[in-house]
Enzyme design. Sequence first.
Site, PDB file in Angstrom:
ATOM      1  CD  GLU A  94     -24.418  10.622 -75.481  1.00  0.00           C
ATOM      2  OE1 GLU A  94     -24.078  11.722 -76.097  1.00  0.00           O
ATOM      3  OE2 GLU A  94     -23.864   9.503 -75.934  1.00  0.00           O
ATOM      4  CE  LYS A 121     -16.182  14.929 -77.878  1.00  0.00           C
ATOM      5  NZ  LYS A 121     -17.698  14.884 -77.883  1.00  0.00           N
ATOM      6  NE  ARG A 138     -14.213  11.320 -74.865  1.00  0.00           N
ATOM      7  CZ  ARG A 138     -14.800  12.232 -74.489  1.00  0.00           C
ATOM      8  NH1 ARG A 138     -15.682  11.628 -73.736  1.00  0.00           N
ATOM      9  NH2 ARG A 138     -14.430  13.299 -74.881  1.00  0.00           N
TER      10      ARG A 138
END
Length: 413
Positions: free
Chosen positions: A295, A259, A157
């Site tokens: 989210e 992220k 990721r």
Amino acid sequence: MEIAAVISGLGSNHLPGASRGASSLPFPFFNDKKSFSPSLIKFQKQFSFASFTFVNNVRAASSTRANAAVSDFLSELADIDWDNLGFGLMPTDYMYVLKCSRNGNFSKGELQRFGNIEMSPSAGVLNYGQGLFEGLKAYKKEDGNILLFRPEENAQRMIMGAERMCMPAPTVEQFVEAVKVTVLANKRWVPPPGKGSLYIRPLLMGTGAVLGLAPAPEYTFLIYVSPVGNYFKEGLAPINLVVETEVHRAVPGGAGGVKTIGNYASVLKAQSIAKAKGYSDVLYLDCVHKKYLEEVSSCNVFAVKGNVISTPSIKGTILPGITRKSIIDVARSLGFQVEERLVSVDEVLDADEVFCTGTAVVVSPVGSITYLGKRVSYGNNGIGAVSQHLYSALTRLQMGLTEDVMNWTMELK
């Protein structure tokens, strides 16, 4: 002066292998004279390191005695109140630092004493937000060994996020080895079984100086750790969410699916307002139709209706959570039907249960959701059966209390 050189020489031939399952991992700077010896530690005056006192002539001590003393020190459990751990920073012993030029050439990583870092005021991360972070955990088993949970997923990721943010990234192998070394160096901070976990925070930052808008010329990959308890003060108890209708976490074509650090700063205002009103966190909607779930501030969200578990599909604005991915696989293995698709706010208000997932929270049941002033409660404000089942199944696997049929854990001895 403290320690002039803590540990160096962490080349690939000194690092533990990336093998799965139970494997004996030699601690590189304790068992290898090339990477830990008295000659690497220099003192100007007597220095007390916890319960050990080293003096100026420490370099004359035998390598065996020095290795044994430090190994014994790291085997001791840190003297803290393990029964009352919250989710907050607790400084530990070491952090791992790896430098990289823009062309992707990484230097040899090294452990340093945990502390402040120095960078230029014109660093890319400070001026243009060129930075990523990851989060994963280590758990201690009853036999004293330590389990990592899917660290290669975090590495992949970070690579994906680095490509989006125009940054070089460590390879999966470099990432995983760095995590192992950092955890072992701080193993006395891993909570006893059932008392919490060691939270691992890898960072990738543009630390090179840049004035005009451009990628930084140098990058730093850094890992630090902290023992933690529950993320929400409620623990495994229902949290109360409020739906945000005006502020949005991410937009199509943006960076909501990686992220990057800016994604989290942008939710702080709405989250602070919500908490001031007594809510635990904020549930965000899509910015186009303003009716589909995205989210919670730092968690993915799931809705349960009968035997069907639904969660918003990954479409560029939602972070592909590793706990999310794991829960989907666990749920399917338990016989649930899992759907990844658009989930409307009306649908979640009609659900039997709602829960959130994330590295920090693992699985957090939702007790209520407030939307446009209307509060909907779930399960009489209790923990839903599905949430409890999934939480137990995943945490028992993470802690080594059940057989890892998924081959997700990595054991450090």
